[in-house]
Motif scaffolding. Structure first.
Motif, PDB file in Angstrom:
ATOM      1  N   ALA A  45      -3.112  30.650 -36.180  1.00 55.55           N
ATOM      2  CA  ALA A  45      -4.231  31.559 -35.902  1.00 55.55           C
ATOM      3  C   ALA A  45      -5.573  30.853 -36.044  1.00 55.55           C
ATOM      4  O   ALA A  45      -6.532  31.421 -36.547  1.00 55.55           O
ATOM      5  CB  ALA A  45      -4.171  32.787 -36.807  1.00 55.55           C
ATOM      6  N   SER A  46      -5.616  29.581 -35.627  1.00 52.56           N
ATOM      7  CA  SER A  46      -6.848  28.785 -35.652  1.00 52.56           C
ATOM      8  C   SER A  46      -7.457  28.661 -37.045  1.00 52.56           C
ATOM      9  O   SER A  46      -8.661  28.714 -37.239  1.00 52.56           O
ATOM     10  CB  SER A  46      -7.887  29.382 -34.687  1.00 52.56           C
ATOM     11  OG  SER A  46      -7.362  29.409 -33.380  1.00 52.56           O
ATOM     12  N   ARG A  47      -6.609  28.472 -38.046  1.00 50.28           N
ATOM     13  CA  ARG A  47      -7.055  28.308 -39.429  1.00 50.28           C
ATOM     14  C   ARG A  47      -6.422  27.045 -40.014  1.00 50.28           C
ATOM     15  O   ARG A  47      -5.346  26.618 -39.602  1.00 50.28           O
ATOM     16  CB  ARG A  47      -6.650  29.504 -40.312  1.00 50.28           C
ATOM     17  CG  ARG A  47      -7.091  30.856 -39.839  1.00 50.28           C
ATOM     18  CD  ARG A  47      -8.498  31.242 -40.134  1.00 50.28           C
ATOM     19  NE  ARG A  47      -8.791  31.168 -41.554  1.00 50.28           N
ATOM     20  CZ  ARG A  47     -10.020  31.081 -42.037  1.00 50.28           C
ATOM     21  NH1 ARG A  47     -11.049  31.068 -41.220  1.00 50.28           N
ATOM     22  NH2 ARG A  47     -10.242  31.016 -43.315  1.00 50.28           N
ATOM     23  N   CYS A  79     -10.752  26.782 -36.963  1.00 52.46           N
ATOM     24  CA  CYS A  79     -10.766  25.581 -36.134  1.00 52.46           C
ATOM     25  C   CYS A  79     -10.290  25.949 -34.739  1.00 52.46           C
ATOM     26  O   CYS A  79      -9.688  26.992 -34.527  1.00 52.46           O
ATOM     27  CB  CYS A  79      -9.893  24.489 -36.744  1.00 52.46           C
ATOM     28  SG  CYS A  79      -8.183  24.972 -37.059  1.00 52.46           S
ATOM     29  N   GLN A  80     -10.550  25.074 -33.817  1.00 52.11           N
ATOM     30  CA  GLN A  80     -10.173  25.295 -32.420  1.00 52.11           C
ATOM     31  C   GLN A  80      -8.774  24.730 -32.186  1.00 52.11           C
ATOM     32  O   GLN A  80      -8.508  23.563 -32.513  1.00 52.11           O
ATOM     33  CB  GLN A  80     -11.189  24.626 -31.512  1.00 52.11           C
ATOM     34  CG  GLN A  80     -10.940  24.862 -30.054  1.00 52.11           C
ATOM     35  CD  GLN A  80     -12.032  24.237 -29.197  1.00 52.11           C
ATOM     36  OE1 GLN A  80     -13.076  23.835 -29.689  1.00 52.11           O
ATOM     37  NE2 GLN A  80     -11.776  24.157 -27.907  1.00 52.11           N
ATOM     38  N   PRO A  81      -7.833  25.527 -31.617  1.00 51.84           N
ATOM     39  CA  PRO A  81      -6.478  25.031 -31.366  1.00 51.84           C
ATOM     40  C   PRO A  81      -6.495  23.737 -30.559  1.00 51.84           C
ATOM     41  O   PRO A  81      -7.274  23.586 -29.615  1.00 51.84           O
ATOM     42  CB  PRO A  81      -5.823  26.165 -30.574  1.00 51.84           C
ATOM     43  CG  PRO A  81      -6.565  27.386 -30.999  1.00 51.84           C
ATOM     44  CD  PRO A  81      -7.981  26.917 -31.208  1.00 51.84           C
ATOM     45  N   GLY A  82      -5.676  22.789 -30.966  1.00 54.90           N
ATOM     46  CA  GLY A  82      -5.565  21.505 -30.296  1.00 54.90           C
ATOM     47  C   GLY A  82      -6.581  20.473 -30.754  1.00 54.90           C
ATOM     48  O   GLY A  82      -6.540  19.331 -30.324  1.00 54.90           O
ATOM     49  N   GLY A 103      -8.123  13.442 -45.331  1.00 54.34           N
ATOM     50  CA  GLY A 103      -6.920  13.999 -44.739  1.00 54.34           C
ATOM     51  C   GLY A 103      -7.274  14.609 -43.404  1.00 54.34           C
ATOM     52  O   GLY A 103      -8.452  14.825 -43.099  1.00 54.34           O
ATOM     53  N   SER A 104      -6.268  14.884 -42.585  1.00 60.69           N
ATOM     54  CA  SER A 104      -6.524  15.511 -41.300  1.00 60.69           C
ATOM     55  C   SER A 104      -5.344  16.377 -40.906  1.00 60.69           C
ATOM     56  O   SER A 104      -4.240  16.220 -41.440  1.00 60.69           O
ATOM     57  CB  SER A 104      -6.809  14.460 -40.224  1.00 60.69           C
ATOM     58  OG  SER A 104      -5.656  13.696 -39.967  1.00 60.69           O
ATOM     59  N   VAL A 105      -5.602  17.283 -39.989  1.00 57.06           N
ATOM     60  CA  VAL A 105      -4.552  18.169 -39.492  1.00 57.06           C
ATOM     61  C   VAL A 105      -4.910  18.559 -38.064  1.00 57.06           C
ATOM     62  O   VAL A 105      -6.082  18.699 -37.723  1.00 57.06           O
ATOM     63  CB  VAL A 105      -4.387  19.414 -40.397  1.00 57.06           C
ATOM     64  CG1 VAL A 105      -5.636  20.275 -40.393  1.00 57.06           C
ATOM     65  CG2 VAL A 105      -3.169  20.226 -40.012  1.00 57.06           C
ATOM     66  N   GLY A 110      -1.915  30.593 -32.284  1.00 56.83           N
ATOM     67  CA  GLY A 110      -0.786  31.466 -32.571  1.00 56.83           C
ATOM     68  C   GLY A 110      -0.953  32.249 -33.860  1.00 56.83           C
ATOM     69  O   GLY A 110      -2.011  32.240 -34.477  1.00 56.83           O
ATOM     70  N   PRO A 111       0.129  32.925 -34.295  1.00 55.55           N
ATOM     71  CA  PRO A 111       0.046  33.780 -35.472  1.00 55.55           C
ATOM     72  C   PRO A 111      -0.090  32.979 -36.764  1.00 55.55           C
ATOM     73  O   PRO A 111       0.312  31.820 -36.812  1.00 55.55           O
ATOM     74  CB  PRO A 111       1.369  34.541 -35.440  1.00 55.55           C
ATOM     75  CG  PRO A 111       2.295  33.658 -34.685  1.00 55.55           C
ATOM     76  CD  PRO A 111       1.444  32.919 -33.691  1.00 55.55           C
TER      77      PRO A 111
END
Length: 113
Positions: A45-47, A79-82, A103-105, A110-111
């Motif tokens: 969910a863009s988090r 955050c923005q998906p992708g 760190g990064s992710v 999505g949900p």
């Protein structure tokens, strides 16, 4: 370690009634090397959420982040998906020593997870 204690004197009364003593030296708390580990995870969910763990130095620690500022070792946000979120935390201990970790992710849509 006790902070601010330079020495402790230990005195013992011997069998002959004589006082004997020993001076136990103890250095006050010193600044040391801080090791900061940052772990980030996508929450859906863009988090996202990132947590910093600090080892070394003298607690308590305060933290500053490249995406926000906090006195705790964790942050979260949108955050923005992708798009990859990169986070760097800098910890400062009670006597002014600092250390940093990153760190990064990859942000997911999505949900929530």
């Amino acid at each position: 370690m006790l902070r601010g204690i330079a020495s402790i004197r230990l005195c013992v009364l011997g069998a002959a009634g004589l006082m004997t003593g020993m001076l136990l030296g103890m250095a006050p708390a010193q600044a040391g090397t801080l090791t900061v580990t940052v772990r980030c995870e996508a929450l859906g969910a863009s988090r996202f959420a990132c947590t910093a763990t600090t080892v070394g130095g003298v607690a308590p620690y305060s933290y500053s982040w490249n995406v926000s500022s906090a006195t705790t070792g964790s942050i979260s946000g949108g955050c923005q998906p992708g798009v990859r979120v990169n986070a760097t935390a800098t910890a400062t201990d009670a006597v002014g020593a600092t250390g940093s970790g990153s760190g990064s992710v990859l942000c997911l849509g999505g949900p929530p997870r």
